[in-house]
Every structure is written in C-alpha cells, then in structure tokens.
Design a protein around this motif. Structure first.
Motif, short mmCIF file in Angstrom:
data_model
loop_
_atom_site.label_atom_id
_atom_site.label_comp_id
_atom_site.label_asym_id
_atom_site.label_seq_id
_atom_site.Cartn_x
_atom_site.Cartn_y
_atom_site.Cartn_z
N THR A 87 0.93 -0.85 0.09
CA THR A 87 0.54 0.04 -0.46
C THR A 87 0.85 0.56 0.15
O THR A 87 0.14 2.18 -0.97
CB THR A 87 -0.60 -0.11 0.97
OG1 THR A 87 0.32 -0.15 2.73
CG2 THR A 87 -1.55 -1.03 1.28
N SER A 96 -3.56 3.48 -5.82
CA SER A 96 -4.29 3.73 -4.89
C SER A 96 -4.43 1.57 -4.88
O SER A 96 -4.06 1.16 -5.77
CB SER A 96 -5.50 3.93 -5.07
OG SER A 96 -6.59 3.64 -5.10
N LEU A 97 -4.10 0.98 -3.53
CA LEU A 97 -4.51 -0.52 -3.89
C LEU A 97 -5.67 -0.92 -3.23
O LEU A 97 -6.05 -0.44 -1.81
CB LEU A 97 -3.16 -1.30 -3.31
CG LEU A 97 -3.34 -2.69 -3.03
CD1 LEU A 97 -1.59 -3.08 -4.25
CD2 LEU A 97 -2.72 -3.54 -1.86
N SER A 98 -5.81 -2.63 -4.02
CA SER A 98 -7.05 -2.31 -3.79
C SER A 98 -6.69 -4.06 -3.46
O SER A 98 -5.96 -4.35 -3.87
CB SER A 98 -7.92 -2.49 -5.18
OG SER A 98 -9.75 -2.93 -4.30
N ILE A 99 -7.31 -4.57 -2.41
CA ILE A 99 -7.33 -5.55 -1.87
C ILE A 99 -8.45 -6.74 -2.43
O ILE A 99 -9.78 -6.42 -1.72
CB ILE A 99 -6.82 -5.91 -0.03
CG1 ILE A 99 -5.94 -5.20 -0.18
CG2 ILE A 99 -6.85 -7.38 0.02
CD1 ILE A 99 -4.72 -5.63 0.21
N TYR A 100 -8.35 -7.48 -2.90
CA TYR A 100 -9.29 -9.09 -3.60
C TYR A 100 -8.78 -10.64 -2.60
O TYR A 100 -8.28 -10.80 -2.96
CB TYR A 100 -9.16 -8.67 -5.05
CG TYR A 100 -11.06 -9.93 -5.60
CD1 TYR A 100 -11.46 -8.66 -6.30
CD2 TYR A 100 -10.03 -10.86 -5.51
CE1 TYR A 100 -12.24 -9.79 -5.97
CE2 TYR A 100 -11.24 -12.15 -6.02
CZ TYR A 100 -13.00 -11.33 -6.58
OH TYR A 100 -13.01 -11.62 -6.99
N SER A 101 -9.77 -9.93 -1.97
CA SER A 101 -9.40 -11.84 -1.08
C SER A 101 -10.24 -12.76 -0.82
O SER A 101 -11.27 -12.09 -1.89
CB SER A 101 -10.33 -11.74 0.06
OG SER A 101 -9.01 -10.13 1.44
#
Lengths: 332, 332
Positions: A87, A96-101
């Motif tokens: 991040t 910007s950093l998107s988290i895909y769990s």
DNA sequence: AGATGCAATCGTAACGTTACGATTATAAAT
DNA sequence: ATTTATAATCGTAACGTTACGATTGCATCT
C-alpha cells in the motif's frame, strides 16, 4: 465540487488550457500556469479519478489478490507487512491499492478474470502460485500487467518477486555448522513445492561444501501442525545418532521442535541449535535461544509494486524477476 | 473490449435499450432482455467501472484508512482478520475495498481529506479514533458516508462499530471470581483512552456485585512493552497480599505476566489464574493454562462494511452504532 | 507588404455509461 | 376513421477528463 470547467470559467480560459497548465504543459505560458495552479489550490481542486480513467484508460489502481488463510493463521503474520509494503509503495507511485481476498472455494482463475474485464485496475498482483498456474498464461494472453509473488514451473517468462529459498536454507545450514553441528535436520513443507525444492538444494550445497554426507532420514516433509512437527522432531531425537542442529520450516515447526526438546529436557542453544524462519515475533518472546532467519516482507510488498509499476509503464520491456535474500535477525 | 455500443450494434438496438435491458428495465420487452443478456454473456461484457462512476457519481469502492503499526507489531494480529472481514463483506455487497495505509507521520486529517476530494470512494472506514477526532466532524460536514471503528468523546452522533470493553472486562473479572479469586489485578493501556475507561467500569461493576472493595494498587496503566508489564506484575506478586487473578490487557501483557510468574516459580492455572484478551494464537501454543477472551475481528470488519453500506444507501437514515461482545475461547 | 514561423490558446470529440424526453408502432376506444 | 393510451425503442446530452487539430496574435524574415 471543483472541476476544470469551474477553474476555466473563473479565469476566462478554456478547459484545455487549464488541464494542460496543471500538468505543466510546455504549450502554456508560465504566467498562466501560475494563475491556474493558484486558482486550483484555492478552490481545492483534485482531478476526478473516473473522468481521467475513462479518458486515458489508466485507473491508477492496483489490485492484490490475496488468499484468506482460514486454516493456518500463523502464516498470516507475514501477510500484514506485505500489505503495508504494497500500500505504501503504491501510494508513493500515485496508485491506490485494492485488496481482493479470495476464500478457499473461490476459483482463482475466475477471480482474476473478473478483475481483468471490469477494467477497474491497471495491474494485478497475484500470490500463491500453483504448479503450471493458469493465471499466468491468462494474464500474459490478455496483456494485463501483473506480477507474481512466487515462482512456478512454467517455461514462459513472467515478472515475479520471490524469496531466495536456496540462499536462505544455505545460510541456515551454514550457521548451524558454525555452531559446530554436523548432523543437521531440515524441515520442509511440501516436497513438490518449488520453494521446498530450492531449500533442499541450498541445504545440499552447504552440506557438500562442508563434506558432510546427506542423511535422508534427517530431511522431513509435510508437517502442517505443531503436533506432527513435534512428533517428527521427537522421532529424530530418539534415534541413536540424533541431530544437533535443527532448521525449522516455519513458526509451527519451531513450536513443534521446542515441544520435542522440552519433553527430553534438552535446552536449545546448549544441547541443540535451532534456526527457524520468519518467526521473529514469536522467537523474540520465547526464553529459548533461537536464531531467526527472515525475509523483510514489507520489502517484498514494495518490490512487487515497483515491478508491477515498471510493467505498466513499459508492457513490452524486459521481464523483471527479483529474488529477495533473507537475513539473520540481530542477536539481542 | 466489449461495451454497450458493440452489443447494441450487433443486435441493431440502441445503446439505451441495451443498458436498460441489462438492468431488467421494465420498459424493455422481455424477449429483448433475453437477447441482450445472451449477447452480453457471449461477448463477455462487464460494465466499465469508470464510465458508470462518472455518470452516476457512485464508485463502488470503499476505502479503509489503516494506520501502520511500526512500533507494536503484536496488535497487528487483530488487523488481518479485520481486513479479511472487510474485503469479503465489501465484495459481497458489490464494492471493492481499497486500503489506505498511513504512517505515523501522515496527518490523519489530510489523508481523509484527500480521499474525500478525489471522489474516488463511496465511503470511508476510519480507525484509531483520538479524543475529539477532527475527522468525524469533517466527514459529517462534507456528508461523506463513513463509519468508525471505535468510539470517541464527541457529543455528535456518528456511526461506529466498537468492541464492548465494559462487557469484556466484566466477564473477565467474573471468570476469575468463578475460579475463586478475590484479589484481581486489572491491566489497562492508556487511562485517558475511552476503551480503558470502559474496561475499568466493567471491572468495577463485577467487583461491586461480588461485594469486593476496589484496591487501587491492583489497577495498572500504560505498559506497552513486555518488560514494563513484567515489572508491574512482579511488583504486585511481591507484596504481602498478592493477587490470585490477573486480567491482562493484551498479548504483551500476557507475556509480561508469564515472565513474572516464571521468575517466582508460580504456575498459571494452579497458583494464579490468568485471563487475557485477543491472544488466541499465542495462548494456544503456550503450555500454560490461560483463558482467552476475544472478539471476532472478522465480524468487526463485516459489521463496519454493513454499517457503511446502509449509510451510503440512506445517508439521512438512523445512525447505527454497534457494540460487539467478546467471548471466551472454548477450552481444549 | 506579404509570407513564414512560433507561441499561446481554443474548440471539438471522445472514453462508456445513464437520465430523460422524444419518437414510433401497436392496440384499444370513441 | 380518428383519437387516445400504452408499450417499446431511440436520440441526445451529460458526467470530467484528455488528445488533437484548428485558430489566433505577433514577431521575424524575404
């Protein structure tokens, strides 16, 4: 909310000129640039992400696909500095950093595909590669910039950041030798795993250099619980010529080893020497004397973003591959 | 890449009709809807995020502002399930979640402000509220949907999710009483912190109910390292009438307590009873008998997203506030 | 004086989507 | 046969941005 149009109206300029002025376009007069920037600051202008993304096709968003570990929460310890590293590096680069769990029952290929098609990201970070990972091919085919955390057995080149397991195992083995150990137990996770194979190779190299023959019974695989780990170490310590150096695979392995030692009244650092991986926190709080060889996961996160960024900037450039070295934690 | 225009051209329909058909608009003939959906599926259509965001003003992105803990990495244990809970809940609701990590030298207000103005998020999740947190006022003023993890001392109503510290301390104290303890030590973090105040209140309530007078010397504050924690417990155990029950503030506190006990040869579960918070993992691996009272952080993450979502849907609706209870981990 | 070059600015179109009013076709009612 | 209502579809504009060609003004050169 402030936009280019408003600034343009206020200064009796065209939207184009304002847009150019804000990015220091060489076609705009310096004095105009100054006026525009002043006005932009005054009205609190920030460019609209979506207008820009729509026009340029760049979203300024990166997406990290991270598997949730419902089974083994210990390995999560490594994930948080990874996230922080990613991040921060992303932010620094203007993304910007998107988290895909993903959950264990998500189809990993599908989760990547969805990201691809929604055009909502400039680049993907994928983790937990499997053998012949189909995502790599898919992403290469679709020309979606990506970087992998970890390697897999593919003959196509692709960008990745990985931990130098060979070096880590080599150094761990050497360190135990420095303590005087000649019979050294090596604990591995999955034999078919690329990382474990590299660790074995590093171990072999260190042993060969020292002229110590390999004893297959000192190499163990597939211990995923503290119990099974403890049982394995216990068996080793029970034999006629027990190991005096233990290289644990991870935190669970370390706990298993400590358990086995405790049972026999053996003291780490005196009777047996232990090196473990990535367990800084735990080892720090345990009274036992243990050496920890760990990789800076925040650095991994940063590198992932940096490689991905250069991939986005030049999709046809050289394929970067980075191997990060581990280091021994400084003694107390 | 597939878009509405292409589908429209292929079916000799207008873009408008295709757009409406895909969202089951009542103005479109059922047979047309079917044809459109079939075509969309065939060409792999996925709506363009930015086109939609630009038009509707909704971004389908949520942003969580999370501080990096460079100092105390132990508390990070709680953050990962929080992130997982948030991302999964966001995905379920059709949002993607962006993580905005802040370093200690970031200005928290500015980081929020930037998010606000770039119009790149539909809602914010803020954490680590400070006393009179200026972000709350700012976000309320700007009418940006948000939810806070934690409460603060403001008289304005705002949506939050928090942990019921009072209940947790009450139950911890009760549990120790059930074990026969009457002299119970309570370890707190920061006295001026809202959470610590609530914990103290829960402790007081349990003690009052049992008719045990409060001994101020058994209540300790501000131990942020294992060492200081160990020193405090050591001092307590040294006195003439030492506590028989210890309620630790967190993982560091637990380690400190164990250290102090070990020094005096006291065994947890026999000589002294211990209850600690949110240290499931550590406690699970320690040989000592310790009771752990913990909060499901994944549930906190889910709730945060749910509250934020309802806030976005109805910004003028009732302000939801949620208190999550802790629970004792099941014994082995 | 007329042509040429350059610097500075402008205008239009487009990215993909949706909102909304306009338009057409069809059926029912007078 | 003409009006009226309804159903289905279309066309245009707009969200905020940027790319690109067009335009203007002005100094310089022949």
């Amino acid at each position: 909310m402030a936009n280019l149009k408003q600034i343009a109206a206020e200064l009796s300029l065209s939207v184009t000129t304002v847009s150019r002025a804000l990015k220091d376009g060489p076609e705009v007069q310096p004095s105009t640039i100054a006026r525009v920037k002043e006005a932009a600051k005054r009205v609190g202008y920030l460019p609209n992400h979506h207008g820009r993304a729509l026009k340029t096709g760049r979203t300024l968003t990166l997406t990290a696909v991270l598997p949730m570990e419902t089974r083994d929460h210990l390995s999560d310890l490594l994930k948080l500095p990874l996230i922080e590293g990613m991040t921060l590096a992303a932010r620094k680069a203007g993304y910007s950093l998107s988290i895909y769990s993903t959950t264990p029952d998500d189809d990993p290929v599908e989760s990547v595909q969805r990201q691809l098609q929604a055009h909502s990201t400039d680049g993907l970070i994928i983790t937990r590669l499997v053998s012949g990972d189909p995502r790599v091919k898919l992403l290469l085919d679709q020309r979606m910039p990506f970087v992998a955390f970890g390697r897999t057995d593919l003959d196509t080149a692709y960008p990745y950041v990985d931990v130098d397991n060979e070096q880590i195992a080599y150094e761990a083995t050497r360190r135990l030798m420095d303590k005087g150990c000649r019979r050294i137990a090596l604990q591995l996770l999955v034999p078919e795993d690329q990382g474990s194979a590299m660790r074995l190779s590093g171990y072999r190299k260190a042993m060969a250099e020292a002229g110590i023959p390999i004893d297959q019974s000192l190499i163990g695989h597939g211990m995923f619980t503290m119990e099974s780990s403890a049982a394995w170490f216990d068996r080793l310590l029970a034999c006629s010529d027990p190991p005096t150096g233990l290289a644990c695979a991870n935190e669970l392995g370390l706990l298993g080893a400590l358990h086995a030692l405790g049972k026999r009244g053996l003291v780490p650092g005196r009777d047996v020497h232990i090196v473990t991986r990535d367990s800084t926190r735990l080892a720090h709080f345990l009274p036992a004397k243990i050496e920890v060889h760990s990789v800076d996961m925040a650095a991994v996160g940063r590198k992932l973003v940096e490689v991905l960024e250069s991939r986005i900037i030049d999709p046809l450039g050289p394929v970067e591959t980075i191997l990060l070295k581990g280091e021994f934690d400084p003694g107390e």
